[in-house]
Design a protein around this motif. Structure first.
Motif, PDB file in Angstrom:
ATOM      1  N   ALA A  80      -9.611   5.591  72.104  1.00  0.00           N
ATOM      2  CA  ALA A  80     -10.272   5.658  70.794  1.00  0.00           C
ATOM      3  C   ALA A  80      -9.753   6.835  69.973  1.00  0.00           C
ATOM      4  O   ALA A  80      -9.488   6.692  68.767  1.00  0.00           O
ATOM      5  CB  ALA A  80     -11.789   5.753  70.978  1.00  0.00           C
ATOM      6  N   GLU A  81      -9.593   7.992  70.614  1.00  0.00           N
ATOM      7  CA  GLU A  81      -9.084   9.176  69.913  1.00  0.00           C
ATOM      8  C   GLU A  81      -7.651   8.964  69.425  1.00  0.00           C
ATOM      9  O   GLU A  81      -7.304   9.333  68.301  1.00  0.00           O
ATOM     10  CB  GLU A  81      -9.146  10.405  70.821  1.00  0.00           C
ATOM     11  N   LEU A  82      -6.806   8.372  70.254  1.00  0.00           N
ATOM     12  CA  LEU A  82      -5.419   8.124  69.873  1.00  0.00           C
ATOM     13  C   LEU A  82      -5.315   7.045  68.796  1.00  0.00           C
ATOM     14  O   LEU A  82      -4.495   7.145  67.881  1.00  0.00           O
ATOM     15  CB  LEU A  82      -4.590   7.748  71.100  1.00  0.00           C
ATOM     16  N   THR A  83      -6.163   6.029  68.881  1.00  0.00           N
ATOM     17  CA  THR A  83      -6.187   4.985  67.855  1.00  0.00           C
ATOM     18  C   THR A  83      -6.580   5.585  66.502  1.00  0.00           C
ATOM     19  O   THR A  83      -5.982   5.255  65.479  1.00  0.00           O
ATOM     20  CB  THR A  83      -7.168   3.860  68.247  1.00  0.00           C
ATOM     21  N   ALA A  84      -7.550   6.499  66.511  1.00  0.00           N
ATOM     22  CA  ALA A  84      -7.971   7.166  65.273  1.00  0.00           C
ATOM     23  C   ALA A  84      -6.845   8.009  64.670  1.00  0.00           C
ATOM     24  O   ALA A  84      -6.827   8.244  63.461  1.00  0.00           O
ATOM     25  CB  ALA A  84      -9.197   8.038  65.534  1.00  0.00           C
ATOM     26  N   LYS A  85      -5.903   8.436  65.513  1.00  0.00           N
ATOM     27  CA  LYS A  85      -4.750   9.215  65.042  1.00  0.00           C
ATOM     28  C   LYS A  85      -3.544   8.320  64.750  1.00  0.00           C
ATOM     29  O   LYS A  85      -2.431   8.802  64.581  1.00  0.00           O
ATOM     30  CB  LYS A  85      -4.366  10.266  66.093  1.00  0.00           C
ATOM     31  N   ASN A  86      -3.779   7.000  64.710  1.00  0.00           N
ATOM     32  CA  ASN A  86      -2.746   5.997  64.402  1.00  0.00           C
ATOM     33  C   ASN A  86      -1.599   5.951  65.411  1.00  0.00           C
ATOM     34  O   ASN A  86      -0.469   5.633  65.056  1.00  0.00           O
ATOM     35  CB  ASN A  86      -2.198   6.186  62.988  1.00  0.00           C
ATOM     36  N   VAL A  87      -1.885   6.281  66.672  1.00  0.00           N
ATOM     37  CA  VAL A  87      -0.877   6.150  67.722  1.00  0.00           C
ATOM     38  C   VAL A  87      -0.735   4.663  68.036  1.00  0.00           C
ATOM     39  O   VAL A  87      -1.721   3.953  68.196  1.00  0.00           O
ATOM     40  CB  VAL A  87      -1.282   6.940  68.982  1.00  0.00           C
ATOM     41  N   GLU A  88       0.517   4.201  68.134  1.00  0.00           N
ATOM     42  CA  GLU A  88       0.778   2.790  68.402  1.00  0.00           C
ATOM     43  C   GLU A  88       0.482   2.458  69.862  1.00  0.00           C
ATOM     44  O   GLU A  88       0.984   3.109  70.781  1.00  0.00           O
ATOM     45  CB  GLU A  88       2.227   2.464  68.076  1.00  0.00           C
ATOM     46  N   ASP A  92      -3.440  -3.871  75.994  1.00  0.00           N
ATOM     47  CA  ASP A  92      -4.779  -3.352  76.242  1.00  0.00           C
ATOM     48  C   ASP A  92      -4.761  -2.415  77.445  1.00  0.00           C
ATOM     49  O   ASP A  92      -3.732  -2.224  78.083  1.00  0.00           O
ATOM     50  CB  ASP A  92      -5.739  -4.515  76.521  1.00  0.00           C
ATOM     51  N   ILE A  93      -5.917  -1.878  77.773  1.00  0.00           N
ATOM     52  CA  ILE A  93      -6.041  -1.037  78.966  1.00  0.00           C
ATOM     53  C   ILE A  93      -5.781  -1.910  80.199  1.00  0.00           C
ATOM     54  O   ILE A  93      -6.330  -3.003  80.319  1.00  0.00           O
ATOM     55  CB  ILE A  93      -7.441  -0.386  79.040  1.00  0.00           C
ATOM     56  N   ASN A  94      -4.909  -1.437  81.060  1.00  0.00           N
ATOM     57  CA  ASN A  94      -4.559  -2.133  82.302  1.00  0.00           C
ATOM     58  C   ASN A  94      -5.223  -1.441  83.475  1.00  0.00           C
ATOM     59  O   ASN A  94      -5.542  -0.256  83.403  1.00  0.00           O
ATOM     60  CB  ASN A  94      -3.037  -2.098  82.497  1.00  0.00           C
ATOM     61  N   GLU A  95      -5.399  -2.198  84.560  1.00  0.00           N
ATOM     62  CA  GLU A  95      -6.033  -1.621  85.742  1.00  0.00           C
ATOM     63  C   GLU A  95      -5.242  -1.967  86.994  1.00  0.00           C
ATOM     64  O   GLU A  95      -4.784  -3.090  87.166  1.00  0.00           O
ATOM     65  CB  GLU A  95      -7.465  -2.146  85.870  1.00  0.00           C
ATOM     66  N   THR A  96      -5.069  -0.960  87.852  1.00  0.00           N
ATOM     67  CA  THR A  96      -4.443  -1.137  89.162  1.00  0.00           C
ATOM     68  C   THR A  96      -5.421  -0.600  90.202  1.00  0.00           C
ATOM     69  O   THR A  96      -6.453  -0.024  89.834  1.00  0.00           O
ATOM     70  CB  THR A  96      -3.114  -0.350  89.255  1.00  0.00           C
ATOM     71  N   PRO A  97      -5.124  -0.730  91.472  1.00  0.00           N
ATOM     72  CA  PRO A  97      -6.021  -0.157  92.482  1.00  0.00           C
ATOM     73  C   PRO A  97      -6.151   1.368  92.401  1.00  0.00           C
ATOM     74  O   PRO A  97      -7.132   1.927  92.883  1.00  0.00           O
ATOM     75  CB  PRO A  97      -5.370  -0.568  93.809  1.00  0.00           C
ATOM     76  N   VAL A  98      -5.183   2.057  91.787  1.00  0.00           N
ATOM     77  CA  VAL A  98      -5.230   3.518  91.761  1.00  0.00           C
ATOM     78  C   VAL A  98      -5.517   4.125  90.396  1.00  0.00           C
ATOM     79  O   VAL A  98      -5.898   5.290  90.314  1.00  0.00           O
ATOM     80  CB  VAL A  98      -3.923   4.139  92.307  1.00  0.00           C
ATOM     81  N   HIS A  99      -5.345   3.366  89.313  1.00  0.00           N
ATOM     82  CA  HIS A  99      -5.612   3.946  87.997  1.00  0.00           C
ATOM     83  C   HIS A  99      -5.849   2.884  86.928  1.00  0.00           C
ATOM     84  O   HIS A  99      -5.563   1.698  87.133  1.00  0.00           O
ATOM     85  CB  HIS A  99      -4.478   4.881  87.580  1.00  0.00           C
ATOM     86  N   ARG A 100      -6.415   3.337  85.816  1.00  0.00           N
ATOM     87  CA  ARG A 100      -6.562   2.527  84.604  1.00  0.00           C
ATOM     88  C   ARG A 100      -5.708   3.210  83.556  1.00  0.00           C
ATOM     89  O   ARG A 100      -5.744   4.432  83.434  1.00  0.00           O
ATOM     90  CB  ARG A 100      -8.023   2.482  84.165  1.00  0.00           C
ATOM     91  N   TYR A 101      -4.921   2.436  82.785  1.00  0.00           N
ATOM     92  CA  TYR A 101      -4.004   3.074  81.852  1.00  0.00           C
ATOM     93  C   TYR A 101      -3.797   2.260  80.580  1.00  0.00           C
ATOM     94  O   TYR A 101      -3.976   1.044  80.574  1.00  0.00           O
ATOM     95  CB  TYR A 101      -2.659   3.341  82.530  1.00  0.00           C
ATOM     96  N   GLN A 102      -3.424   2.974  79.542  1.00  0.00           N
ATOM     97  CA  GLN A 102      -3.063   2.396  78.246  1.00  0.00           C
ATOM     98  C   GLN A 102      -1.644   2.855  77.940  1.00  0.00           C
ATOM     99  O   GLN A 102      -1.353   4.046  78.026  1.00  0.00           O
ATOM    100  CB  GLN A 102      -4.013   2.878  77.143  1.00  0.00           C
ATOM    101  N   VAL A 103      -0.777   1.931  77.594  1.00  0.00           N
ATOM    102  CA  VAL A 103       0.585   2.286  77.215  1.00  0.00           C
ATOM    103  C   VAL A 103       0.609   2.555  75.713  1.00  0.00           C
ATOM    104  O   VAL A 103       0.052   1.782  74.920  1.00  0.00           O
ATOM    105  CB  VAL A 103       1.585   1.165  77.574  1.00  0.00           C
ATOM    106  N   ILE A 104       1.214   3.687  75.327  1.00  0.00           N
ATOM    107  CA  ILE A 104       1.372   4.039  73.919  1.00  0.00           C
ATOM    108  C   ILE A 104       2.854   4.279  73.642  1.00  0.00           C
ATOM    109  O   ILE A 104       3.648   4.402  74.577  1.00  0.00           O
ATOM    110  CB  ILE A 104       0.551   5.286  73.534  1.00  0.00           C
ATOM    111  N   LYS A 105       3.198   4.319  72.355  1.00  0.00           N
ATOM    112  CA  LYS A 105       4.577   4.611  71.961  1.00  0.00           C
ATOM    113  C   LYS A 105       4.608   5.885  71.149  1.00  0.00           C
ATOM    114  O   LYS A 105       3.699   6.152  70.361  1.00  0.00           O
ATOM    115  CB  LYS A 105       5.121   3.512  71.059  1.00  0.00           C
TER     116      LYS A 105
END
Length: 119
Positions: A80-88, A92-105
């Motif tokens: 949400a914070e990065l989206t508010a700063k217009n980060v591309e 969506d948020i992905n989930e694996t057994p060890v972490h949840r992550y969002q890919v940004i550019k």
């Protein structure tokens, strides 16, 4: 053998400062912009170099073999914070057994994972 450092290639350090320092809040360990055209960044003991003068990445993320991962405490809040700063965002948020992550550019198309590590 140990890892010496990770290097991110960017077109300009001005844009790199705005994105990595101002937007993501990372800290500069050493500013070698006038001598070598690079910034050495530090985040919780992890170092990486941002080096200017290279063409943007042209390889799609799915084909990429290396990614920078920035650890966060709350992935939804960080997104949400990065989206508010217009980060591309990429997907969506992905989930694996060890972490949840969002890919940004970043501004040159370099891919970064913002990840919440599962306890």
């Amino acid at each position: 053998m140990t890892i010496g450092q990770v290097m991110i290639h960017v077109t300009t350090l001005d844009k790199a400062r705005a994105f990595y320092i101002d937007t993501l809040g990372l800290k500069v360990k050493a500013d070698l912009s006038s001598e070598l055209g690079m910034l050495i960044m530090e985040n919780e003991g992890c170092f990486f170099t941002i080096h200017q003068g290279y063409k943007p990445a042209v390889v799609a993320f799915e084909q990429c073999k290396t990614a920078i991962i920035l650890k966060v405490d709350d992935i939804e809040k960080s997104k949400a914070e990065l989206t508010a700063k217009n980060v591309e965002m990429y997907g969506d948020i992905n989930e694996t057994p060890v972490h949840r992550y969002q890919v940004i550019k970043d501004f040159d198309g370099n891919w970064i994972e913002v990840a919440q590590i599962k306890a």
